[in-house]
Each structure stands twice: as C-alpha cells, then as structure tokens.
Design an enzyme around this catalytic site. Structure first.
Site, PDB file in Angstrom:
ATOM      1  N   LYS A   1      40.881  25.847  64.825  1.00  0.00           N
ATOM      2  CA  LYS A   1      40.600  24.829  65.850  1.00  0.00           C
ATOM      3  C   LYS A   1      39.414  23.973  65.438  1.00  0.00           C
ATOM      4  CE  LYS A   1      42.385  27.193  69.988  1.00  0.00           C
ATOM      5  NZ  LYS A   1      42.939  28.419  69.385  1.00  0.00           N
TER       6      LYS A   1
ATOM      7  N   PHE B   1      43.548  30.579  79.886  1.00  0.00           N
ATOM      8  CA  PHE B   1      43.116  30.547  81.276  1.00  0.00           C
ATOM      9  C   PHE B   1      44.155  31.282  82.129  1.00  0.00           C
ATOM     10  CE2 PHE B   1      40.358  26.420  81.282  1.00  0.00           C
ATOM     11  CZ  PHE B   1      39.327  27.125  80.694  1.00  0.00           C
TER      12      PHE B   1
ATOM     13  N   CYS C   1      46.880  28.058  77.248  1.00  0.00           N
ATOM     14  CA  CYS C   1      46.603  28.109  75.813  1.00  0.00           C
ATOM     15  C   CYS C   1      47.373  29.201  75.082  1.00  0.00           C
ATOM     16  CB  CYS C   1      45.112  28.314  75.575  1.00  0.00           C
ATOM     17  SG  CYS C   1      44.073  27.197  76.523  1.00  0.00           S
TER      18      CYS C   1
ATOM     19  N   GLU D   1      36.121  37.400  72.349  1.00  0.00           N
ATOM     20  CA  GLU D   1      37.094  37.694  71.301  1.00  0.00           C
ATOM     21  C   GLU D   1      36.501  38.586  70.218  1.00  0.00           C
ATOM     22  OE1 GLU D   1      40.562  35.467  68.715  1.00  0.00           O
ATOM     23  OE2 GLU D   1      38.930  34.249  69.534  1.00  0.00           O
TER      24      GLU D   1
ATOM     25  N   HIS E   1      41.835  21.974  69.683  1.00  0.00           N
ATOM     26  CA  HIS E   1      42.570  22.922  70.518  1.00  0.00           C
ATOM     27  C   HIS E   1      43.802  22.227  71.084  1.00  0.00           C
ATOM     28  CE1 HIS E   1      43.678  25.999  73.183  1.00  0.00           C
ATOM     29  NE2 HIS E   1      42.504  26.359  73.660  1.00  0.00           N
TER      30      HIS E   1
ATOM     31  N   HIS F   1      41.563  32.992  68.360  1.00  0.00           N
ATOM     32  CA  HIS F   1      41.694  31.942  69.374  1.00  0.00           C
ATOM     33  C   HIS F   1      40.533  30.975  69.194  1.00  0.00           C
ATOM     34  CE1 HIS F   1      43.402  30.100  72.843  1.00  0.00           C
ATOM     35  NE2 HIS F   1      42.302  30.235  73.552  1.00  0.00           N
TER      36      HIS F   1
END
Length: 424
Positions: free
Chosen positions: A348, A412, A184, A327, A353, A316
C-alpha cells in the site's frame, strides 16, 4: 508474469489432485491488474521490485476543496481506448477496471468458456463502493445542477454487482456469480470463497479478485471525515507514519481446479492452499489483534502448514497507528518464536489503499515472491517503531526463496480474511 517466461508447462509429476481430506486442489493460472503502478501485471511487478511510488497529486473536479489531495490515482486512464461509447454508458470506472484486468487474466490462462466449461465456471469479486463515480456524478446533476432526470442505466451502472455481472456476460460464466462487499477485506473474502467453491467441487474455474474506484470528490471527502488520511505519504510500520492513502484499480485472477489445469497443460503460477475469516465482534472501526490472529492461525491450519513454513506475509499495513500495531501484534502471536524470521511488507506504500480491491492487487506481490523469489518492500519507512519490531522489508526489494505466503486483509467492521498460497 514477468521474470520466468518459459511458456506453458505442466506442473511437477506425482502431485496429487486432491488434499488428504479429499478436497480438490486449487491453482492460479491467470492474473490481471490495473492500478497506479501500471496497467498490467508485468509493469506492476516491475514497480514492486523497484520500490516505485504510484501515489501522487489527485486530479479531478473540485479537488482543491479537499484537505486530502494525494492518492494512488490512475492518471492516464482513457476509457475510450478500451470500450466503445455504448459500453462506457453502461460501465462505471470500477467495472471498466475489472473488465480490463479480467481480460488479461483470461488471456494468460488460455481458457475458452464456451460449452460445458462455462456451466462449471463463475465469478466472485470484491468491492466496497461499487459505482461511486456514478453516484458522485448523478448527485451533482440532481442536487447541484438542478436536473430532474438521470440516465436510465444509472442503477445498473452503480450497483455493486455490476462488475461481476458484466464479467459473467463477457465470458459466458454461467456458474456462481456474485459480489462481496466487506470494506477493505472484500477482495480477500471474494477470493477465499472462490477457492472454497473450487475446492468443494461446486465450480471448476472461477474468475475472482476485486476492484475499486473511489477517487472522486465524494469518495475522498467521505474518507476525510474519518481523520485517518495522510496528506503527504503512506508509511506503514514507520514510527512517523500519519495515516493511509487511497488508491484505485483492480486485480483479477483465474482460480482453477488443479486436475483441470494439469490436463490442459496450463502454466501454474501458484497454489491456493488455505483461507480463513473471522469477526472481531468488537468495534466498527478499531481493529482487534485477537480477531486478526485467529484468522491468521486458521488460514495456516487450513493450509496444513506450520508457521515456520511461511516466508512472507503481505500485510494489510495501512499506515495508521491502530492498524499497524494491531497487525504486528497479531502476527507476533500467531507465529510465536518464528515471527522474527518471517518477512512482512505493505505494498500500500506504493499503490495506495484500494479498499475493496486492495487484497487482489496485493496478491500479485505474493505470487511474485513465490515465482520470482523477490519480496516487495515497504517504502517510505523512515523510523523504527518498537511496537512494529518485525522484518518489514524496508524501502528496498529483497531476493529470497519462499515456499508459502500469507495475504492479510482486516476491514472496518472487524472483518478479517487471510489467504495462504504455496509455490508449486
């Protein structure tokens, strides 16, 4: 760009071509996108301003076999409207999206790469899955339909560097050309590297951004296994959030040496002033607030700006409990007593996403904030979460003048990448 359409204009006089450290300045002179909100930048920004949701019922083969049936899908995509039959045989959907976005960005920048400029220009793009539709189609052909042959161009169609290679060939970009695959964070890593190349003098112009086209049966089925997906909506930072929603599309930008852009009278959309990356070195899927904070702090330091100079963060903001809380903690620590004054939203919630392409589409919200003074909202926000007690711009866009912004990407593998932009 929507909003202020005054044609090309030279940047303000008196601005230096290099930073105090002697590095070249880097500006954005072109933008392009296709995503669930629109096929271009103007439509996408209009959707940001309206808080429009592009997440809908998925439509593709065997979708009824999936437990997750929503996504930010580009439903009206017709490859034949943009490419001939021979090109379609060569281009996976993620490459098609990239080429369309790149065409828009180059047209807006008004660049011609013939001659010496092509030798000093390149392309670096991000993607996580690459040609996943091609993988999916050919696995079906071999394992489900029992075919013993596949098309001879399957490998060059599905490889992760296919989009970057086709962009370089389309425009004659003979400088650095490669692909970054960091889940991502792929787009942010790609754009950050493009920024560093121009800043160091290794390139004069870079096409950069990212794309993803994972919305096929195999792509969604794989994400189902992680049990992080929502069945109804993406609600970042809302206490009743229940997971992320996938999207698809691309965002491509022209990053250019400031002096080169100024000399040709280009319209400058924003300046890229900082980039930082870090690794949690901790867990393959669980994020770390400390790792994210280090990237945020380092990006501000690289930009030579203080926390109180930033007015907006594109988060994010995936809509999972682990990401959202981590976050918010990272931002709170990085900004200290300024954290309650900075606006932070997740787009998003509108376009889904885009995995490896997500940072690229989200950078458009950062440019809109700087250029138009409009902060894109976090839609779907219903219940305050005490662990996400920041100004997340709930549900409605907001007018506000900001001078500097951050765009976060936390992937990730514990890979973090943060970009800083400034109004010019």
């Amino acid at each position: 760009m929507s909003g202020k359409k005054d044609g090309r204009k030279a940047p303000k006089a008196g601005l230096e071509a290099t930073t105090p450290s002697g590095l070249r300045r880097v500006v954005i002179t072109g933008t392009g996108t296709i995503n669930a909100l629109g096929h271009d930048v103007a439509t996408t920004m209009e959707a940001f301003r309206e808080g429009r949701c592009g997440i809908s019922q998925l439509q593709f083969r065997d979708v009824e076999r999936l437990s997750i049936q929503i996504g930010g899908q580009i439903h009206d995509w017709r490859a034949e409207d943009y490419f001939n039959r021979q090109q379609i045989l060569l281009y996976d959907k993620f490459t098609q999206f990239t080429l369309l976005a790149a065409k828009q960005a180059v047209a807006q920048a008004g660049l011609n790469f013939q001659g010496a400029l092509g030798l000093r220009s390149g392309v670096v793009l991000g993607t996580a899955g690459g040609g996943l539709n091609t993988w999916d189609e050919n696995y079906r052909a071999v394992y489900e339909e029992g075919k013993n042959r596949v098309h001879p161009f399957v490998v060059p169609k599905l490889m992760n560097n296919a989009a970057a290679s086709h962009v370089s060939m389309e425009y004659g970009l003979r400088g650095p050309a490669f692909t970054v695959a960091t889940a991502c964070a792929s787009s942010n890593h790609a754009m950050g590297l493009a920024f560093q190349m121009i800043r160091s003098g290794a390139a004069q112009v870079m096409l950069t951004g990212g794309s993803e086209a994972m919305l096929c049966f195999g792509g969604v089925k794989a994400w189902e296994g992680l049990r992080v997906m929502s069945k109804d909506a993406c609600r970042p930072f809302s206490a009743n959030r229940n997971g992320m929603v996938q999207g698809e599309g691309a965002g491509v930008f022209v990053f250019e040496d400031y002096e080169h852009a100024r000399a040709r009278g280009a319209e400058i959309l924003a300046e890229v002033v900082g980039f930082a990356m870090s690794s949690d070195a901790q867990d393959i899927v669980m994020p770390s607030a400390q790792g994210a904070e280090r990237a945020i702090t380092a990006a501000m330091r690289d930009a030579r700006l203080n926390p109180d100079q930033f007015g907006y963060i594109n988060a994010h903001g995936t809509g999972t409990a682990a990401n959202d809380k981590t976050e918010c903690a990272a931002v709170a620590h990085a900004f200290g007593h300024h954290a309650d004054r900075v606006m932070m939203s997740s787009t998003k919630s509108m376009h889904g996403h885009l995995i490896g392409g997500t940072g690229a589409v989200e950078l458009l919200a950062c440019i809109m904030a700087l250029r138009d003074g409009v902060i894109a909202p976090t839609i779907g926000y219903e219940e305050p979460d005490p662990e996400c007690a920041l100004d997340v711009v709930p549900n409605e866009a907001r007018e506000a003048q900001v001078d500097a912004v951050l765009s976060n990407a936390f992937a990730f593998g514990g890979l973090n990448a943060v970009i800083a932009l400034r109004r010019i």
